[in-house]
Design a protein around this motif. Structure first.
Motif, mmCIF file in Angstrom:
data_model
loop_
_atom_site.group_PDB
_atom_site.id
_atom_site.type_symbol
_atom_site.label_atom_id
_atom_site.label_comp_id
_atom_site.label_asym_id
_atom_site.label_seq_id
_atom_site.Cartn_x
_atom_site.Cartn_y
_atom_site.Cartn_z
ATOM 1 N N ARG A 24 5.307 6.601 -7.914
ATOM 2 C CA ARG A 24 6.738 6.642 -7.604
ATOM 3 C C ARG A 24 7.023 7.549 -6.414
ATOM 4 N NH1 ARG A 24 10.586 4.818 -10.421
ATOM 5 N NH2 ARG A 24 11.927 6.581 -10.026
ATOM 6 N N ARG A 25 6.075 8.399 -6.060
ATOM 7 C CA ARG A 25 6.247 9.342 -4.944
ATOM 8 C C ARG A 25 5.579 8.852 -3.659
ATOM 9 N NH1 ARG A 25 6.422 15.128 -7.527
ATOM 10 N NH2 ARG A 25 7.321 14.600 -9.535
ATOM 11 N N ILE A 26 4.952 7.687 -3.711
ATOM 12 C CA ILE A 26 4.230 7.123 -2.569
ATOM 13 C C ILE A 26 5.052 5.962 -1.995
ATOM 14 C CG2 ILE A 26 2.137 5.880 -1.891
ATOM 15 C CD1 ILE A 26 0.672 7.377 -4.119
ATOM 16 N N PRO A 27 5.172 5.872 -0.677
ATOM 17 C CA PRO A 27 5.898 4.736 -0.084
ATOM 18 C C PRO A 27 5.255 3.405 -0.490
ATOM 19 C CG PRO A 27 5.499 6.431 1.561
ATOM 20 C CD PRO A 27 4.710 6.818 0.332
ATOM 21 N N ILE A 28 6.078 2.419 -0.779
ATOM 22 C CA ILE A 28 5.600 1.119 -1.247
ATOM 23 C C ILE A 28 4.644 0.478 -0.244
ATOM 24 C CG2 ILE A 28 6.325 -1.241 -1.796
ATOM 25 C CD1 ILE A 28 8.817 -0.015 -3.091
ATOM 26 N N ASP A 29 4.882 0.683 1.037
ATOM 27 C CA ASP A 29 4.001 0.049 2.025
ATOM 28 C C ASP A 29 2.598 0.644 2.044
ATOM 29 O OD1 ASP A 29 4.731 2.442 3.250
ATOM 30 O OD2 ASP A 29 5.043 1.535 5.220
ATOM 31 N N GLU A 30 2.368 1.717 1.289
ATOM 32 C CA GLU A 30 1.043 2.316 1.163
ATOM 33 C C GLU A 30 0.349 1.921 -0.143
ATOM 34 O OE1 GLU A 30 1.167 6.533 1.859
ATOM 35 O OE2 GLU A 30 2.405 6.276 3.647
ATOM 36 N N PHE A 31 1.003 1.116 -0.967
ATOM 37 C CA PHE A 31 0.417 0.689 -2.237
ATOM 38 C C PHE A 31 -0.761 -0.249 -1.999
ATOM 39 C CE2 PHE A 31 3.828 1.014 -5.809
ATOM 40 C CZ PHE A 31 4.092 2.319 -5.463
ATOM 41 N N THR A 32 -1.750 -0.138 -2.868
ATOM 42 C CA THR A 32 -2.839 -1.110 -2.894
ATOM 43 C C THR A 32 -2.406 -2.255 -3.820
ATOM 44 O OG1 THR A 32 -3.919 -0.139 -4.822
ATOM 45 C CG2 THR A 32 -4.546 0.735 -2.646
ATOM 46 N N VAL A 33 -3.188 -3.310 -3.831
ATOM 47 C CA VAL A 33 -2.919 -4.413 -4.758
ATOM 48 C C VAL A 33 -2.971 -3.893 -6.195
ATOM 49 C CG1 VAL A 33 -3.791 -6.615 -5.632
ATOM 50 C CG2 VAL A 33 -3.739 -6.178 -3.178
ATOM 51 N N GLU A 34 -3.919 -3.026 -6.489
ATOM 52 C CA GLU A 34 -4.043 -2.455 -7.835
ATOM 53 C C GLU A 34 -2.819 -1.612 -8.189
ATOM 54 O OE1 GLU A 34 -5.515 -1.615 -11.598
ATOM 55 O OE2 GLU A 34 -6.031 -3.186 -10.177
ATOM 56 N N ASP A 35 -2.302 -0.851 -7.236
ATOM 57 C CA ASP A 35 -1.088 -0.053 -7.469
ATOM 58 C C ASP A 35 0.079 -0.967 -7.829
ATOM 59 O OD1 ASP A 35 -2.531 2.245 -6.771
ATOM 60 O OD2 ASP A 35 -1.779 2.237 -4.702
ATOM 61 N N LEU A 36 0.232 -2.046 -7.077
ATOM 62 C CA LEU A 36 1.304 -3.004 -7.360
ATOM 63 C C LEU A 36 1.132 -3.623 -8.747
ATOM 64 C CD1 LEU A 36 1.558 -4.789 -3.929
ATOM 65 C CD2 LEU A 36 3.329 -3.387 -4.999
ATOM 66 N N ARG A 37 -0.091 -4.015 -9.072
ATOM 67 C CA ARG A 37 -0.372 -4.613 -10.379
ATOM 68 C C ARG A 37 0.011 -3.661 -11.504
ATOM 69 N NH1 ARG A 37 -3.176 -4.207 -14.538
ATOM 70 N NH2 ARG A 37 -4.303 -2.412 -13.774
#
Length: 51
Positions: A24-37
Motif C-alpha cells: 500500500r506504500r509502493i506506487p502501483i506502477d512499481e508493482f510486479t505481477v505477483e504484487d498485483l495478484r
C-alpha cells in the motif's frame, strides 16, 4: 489515494497482511505481477488496481 490508515506493516498479524500493508506504500506502477495478484486476491485497493 484511499486516505485510510490500515496500520504499520511491522505490527501485522501475518506475513500476508504485512506484505499487503507494505504494498500500500509502493506506487502501483512499481508493482510486479505477483504484487498485483496478491492485492487483487486480498481485495485490497481494487478500485485503483482495475484502472
Amino acid at each position: 489515494m484511499e486516505k485510510q490508515n490500515f496500520g504499520h506493516p511491522g505490527e501485522a498479524p501475518t506475513n500476508m497482511v504485512r506484505r499487503c500493508l507494505e504494498l500500500r506504500r509502493i506506487p502501483i506502477d512499481e508493482f510486479t505481477v505477483e504484487d498485483l495478484r496478491l492485492m487483487i486476491g486480498q481485495n485490497f485497493s481494487l478500485r485503483y488496481l482495475a484502472l
